[in-house]
Design a protein around this motif. Structure first.
Motif, mmCIF file in Angstrom:
data_model
loop_
_atom_site.group_PDB
_atom_site.id
_atom_site.type_symbol
_atom_site.label_atom_id
_atom_site.label_comp_id
_atom_site.label_asym_id
_atom_site.label_seq_id
_atom_site.Cartn_x
_atom_site.Cartn_y
_atom_site.Cartn_z
ATOM 1 N N UNK A 58 -34.225 -94.925 -26.107
ATOM 2 C CA UNK A 58 -33.662 -95.531 -24.904
ATOM 3 C C UNK A 58 -32.872 -96.796 -25.236
ATOM 4 N N UNK A 59 -32.222 -96.767 -26.408
ATOM 5 C CA UNK A 59 -31.492 -97.954 -26.843
ATOM 6 C C UNK A 59 -30.471 -97.562 -27.902
ATOM 7 N N UNK B 196 -18.869 -82.876 -21.876
ATOM 8 C CA UNK B 196 -19.589 -82.484 -20.664
ATOM 9 C C UNK B 196 -18.941 -83.141 -19.444
ATOM 10 N N UNK B 197 -18.840 -82.395 -18.373
ATOM 11 C CA UNK B 197 -18.266 -82.948 -17.146
ATOM 12 C C UNK B 197 -19.300 -83.754 -16.359
ATOM 13 N N UNK B 198 -20.571 -83.541 -16.668
ATOM 14 C CA UNK B 198 -21.647 -84.229 -15.960
ATOM 15 C C UNK B 198 -22.151 -85.372 -16.835
ATOM 16 N N UNK B 199 -22.368 -86.565 -16.295
ATOM 17 C CA UNK B 199 -22.829 -87.695 -17.110
ATOM 18 C C UNK B 199 -24.191 -87.420 -17.770
ATOM 19 N N UNK B 200 -24.303 -87.824 -19.019
ATOM 20 C CA UNK B 200 -25.564 -87.708 -19.760
ATOM 21 C C UNK B 200 -26.394 -88.983 -19.654
ATOM 22 N N UNK B 201 -25.713 -90.117 -19.512
ATOM 23 C CA UNK B 201 -26.403 -91.408 -19.473
ATOM 24 C C UNK B 201 -25.822 -92.269 -18.372
ATOM 25 N N UNK B 202 -26.551 -93.323 -18.045
ATOM 26 C CA UNK B 202 -26.054 -94.340 -17.126
ATOM 27 C C UNK B 202 -26.604 -95.687 -17.573
ATOM 28 N N UNK B 203 -25.847 -96.741 -17.326
ATOM 29 C CA UNK B 203 -26.252 -98.080 -17.723
ATOM 30 C C UNK B 203 -26.589 -98.882 -16.474
ATOM 31 N N UNK B 204 -27.824 -99.387 -16.432
ATOM 32 C CA UNK B 204 -28.302 -100.185 -15.306
ATOM 33 C C UNK B 204 -28.880 -101.480 -15.863
ATOM 34 N N UNK B 205 -28.346 -102.602 -15.393
ATOM 35 C CA UNK B 205 -28.779 -103.920 -15.882
ATOM 36 C C UNK B 205 -28.722 -103.989 -17.399
ATOM 37 N N UNK C 14 -29.084 -101.806 -19.576
ATOM 38 C CA UNK C 14 -29.942 -100.876 -20.300
ATOM 39 C C UNK C 14 -29.446 -99.459 -20.097
ATOM 40 N N UNK C 15 -29.577 -98.623 -21.126
ATOM 41 C CA UNK C 15 -29.098 -97.254 -21.057
ATOM 42 C C UNK C 15 -30.242 -96.329 -20.637
ATOM 43 N N UNK C 16 -29.945 -95.431 -19.707
ATOM 44 C CA UNK C 16 -30.919 -94.451 -19.227
ATOM 45 C C UNK C 16 -30.273 -93.071 -19.274
ATOM 46 N N UNK C 17 -31.086 -92.047 -19.536
ATOM 47 C CA UNK C 17 -30.588 -90.679 -19.465
ATOM 48 C C UNK C 17 -30.640 -90.192 -18.021
ATOM 49 N N UNK C 18 -29.620 -89.461 -17.622
ATOM 50 C CA UNK C 18 -29.651 -88.803 -16.318
ATOM 51 C C UNK C 18 -30.545 -87.571 -16.415
ATOM 52 N N UNK C 19 -30.813 -86.928 -15.279
ATOM 53 C CA UNK C 19 -31.609 -85.697 -15.316
ATOM 54 C C UNK C 19 -30.943 -84.651 -16.206
ATOM 55 N N UNK D 145 -28.944 -85.330 -18.635
ATOM 56 C CA UNK D 145 -29.061 -85.840 -19.998
ATOM 57 C C UNK D 145 -30.389 -85.461 -20.636
ATOM 58 N N UNK D 146 -31.468 -85.519 -19.834
ATOM 59 C CA UNK D 146 -32.781 -85.130 -20.366
ATOM 60 C C UNK D 146 -32.823 -83.642 -20.691
ATOM 61 N N UNK D 147 -32.163 -82.825 -19.887
ATOM 62 C CA UNK D 147 -32.102 -81.393 -20.198
ATOM 63 C C UNK D 147 -31.399 -81.152 -21.526
ATOM 64 N N UNK D 148 -30.301 -81.857 -21.740
ATOM 65 C CA UNK D 148 -29.559 -81.723 -22.999
ATOM 66 C C UNK D 148 -30.388 -82.257 -24.168
#
Length: 307
Positions: free
Chosen positions: A18-19, A45-54, A56-61, A63-66
């Motif tokens: 997660x970093x 991929x046309x769908x986002x794999x990650x997102x950055x909040x504050x 910090x990097x997070x995987x999208x749903x 992204x977790x499947x991938x």
């Protein structure tokens, strides 16, 4: 799509840590290199794999499947490589070792020859504090551990590799009144300690207690490297393992302060749980060490006899 195994590996490591920074450290890559690989992977991929909040990097749903798919692909790839090596009659698999922090000056020399002989092996070596080393062994997370003091709470077997000598070390003493070799001299010096739980600290405190000394603790630091830098800065003196201060002694940046009863001596030991069921890799490594440890000491630590 045209993603590579390397991109899958990088993305899977990001999902684990997660970093970006930690993924780069564990992959031995630069942070920009990991960021570029992540961008190149995301672009497919046309769908986002990650997102950055504050920040910090997070995987999208998605992204977790991938990430789960990437883990399966990497596992199968590793299995294919192992099968190839097996058909060639070569040793394959993973060797895991946990090493106390000062052991980083010792363990690589006892690993390099074995790893060169078996190119299909993966080495995982964790360098950390003594408490975590013992915990890893107790939880059966590693094949072996390198320590200089045997753990009392575990039933282990051991293979002694080489001596561990500990001296009082610091910058040159200018006060002639402090040049006696009496252990009481330690009462006059500002001493630098390792943290609680450190093997080096335990040995140092035993010496002080045995001689009924009342000493001044100036600093407490969490690694021998930090202690060494404090000594070089002239902040005090410390009982240190010889193994980590070779260059500083040879260049006279630090000196051994003669004290009666020093050096203290233990052994650098490879230990394993008594009930450990060795993999073929671990068994082969233990056999290699038993056959070659004396040669390794002579080839890599001949300087040790100067002190």
């Amino acid at each position: 799509m045209n993603y590579t195994l390397h991109q899958l590996h990088v993305f899977f490591k990001i999902s684990q840590t997660q970093s970006i920074t930690r993924a780069a450290e564990e992959l031995h890559l630069t942070q920009p290199a990991v960021s570029i690989q992540l961008k190149n992977f995301q672009d497919q991929f046309e769908i986002p794999l990650t997102e950055v909040i504050s920040r910090r990097i997070y995987l999208t749903d998605f992204g977790w499947e991938i990430a789960r798919a990437a883990e399966k692909i990497l596992t199968e790839t590793h299995a294919i490589n192992n099968r190839i090596l097996a058909h060639k009659g070569l040793l394959y698999g993973r060797l895991t070792v946990s090493v106390v922090s000062t052991g980083k000056y010792v363990m690589p020399y006892f690993l390099s020859g074995f790893m060169r002989q078996h190119e299909g092996l993966e080495l995982v070596m964790d360098v950390t504090n003594r408490q975590k080393v013992i915990a890893s062994l107790a939880k059966n997370e590693v094949d072996f551990a390198l320590v200089s003091i045997l753990p009392q709470q575990l039933n282990v077997q051991q293979l002694d590799l080489m001596p561990n000598k500990l001296y009082l070390v610091g910058r040159r003493l200018d006060d002639s009144s402090l040049l006696s070799d009496d252990p009481g001299q330690l009462e006059k010096l500002p001493l630098i300690y390792r943290e609680n739980g450190s093997g080096t600290r335990s040995i140092m405190e035993t010496f002080i207690t045995d001689h009924q000394l009342v000493v001044r603790k100036r600093l407490e630091l969490t690694s021998n490297e930090a202690v060494k830098q404090a000594l070089l800065a002239g902040l005090g003196y410390s009982v240190m393992p010889l193994i980590g201060i070779k260059n500083e002694l040879l260049t006279n940046e630090l000196q051994i302060i003669p004290i009666k009863g020093l050096p203290l001596q233990t052994s650098w030991m490879l230990i394993w749980h008594k009930d450990k069921q060795f993999s073929p890799v671990a068994q082969a490594y233990l056999s290699y060490l038993r056959a070659n440890k004396e040669m390794i000491v002579q080839a890599s630590f001949d300087w040790y006899q100067q002190f």
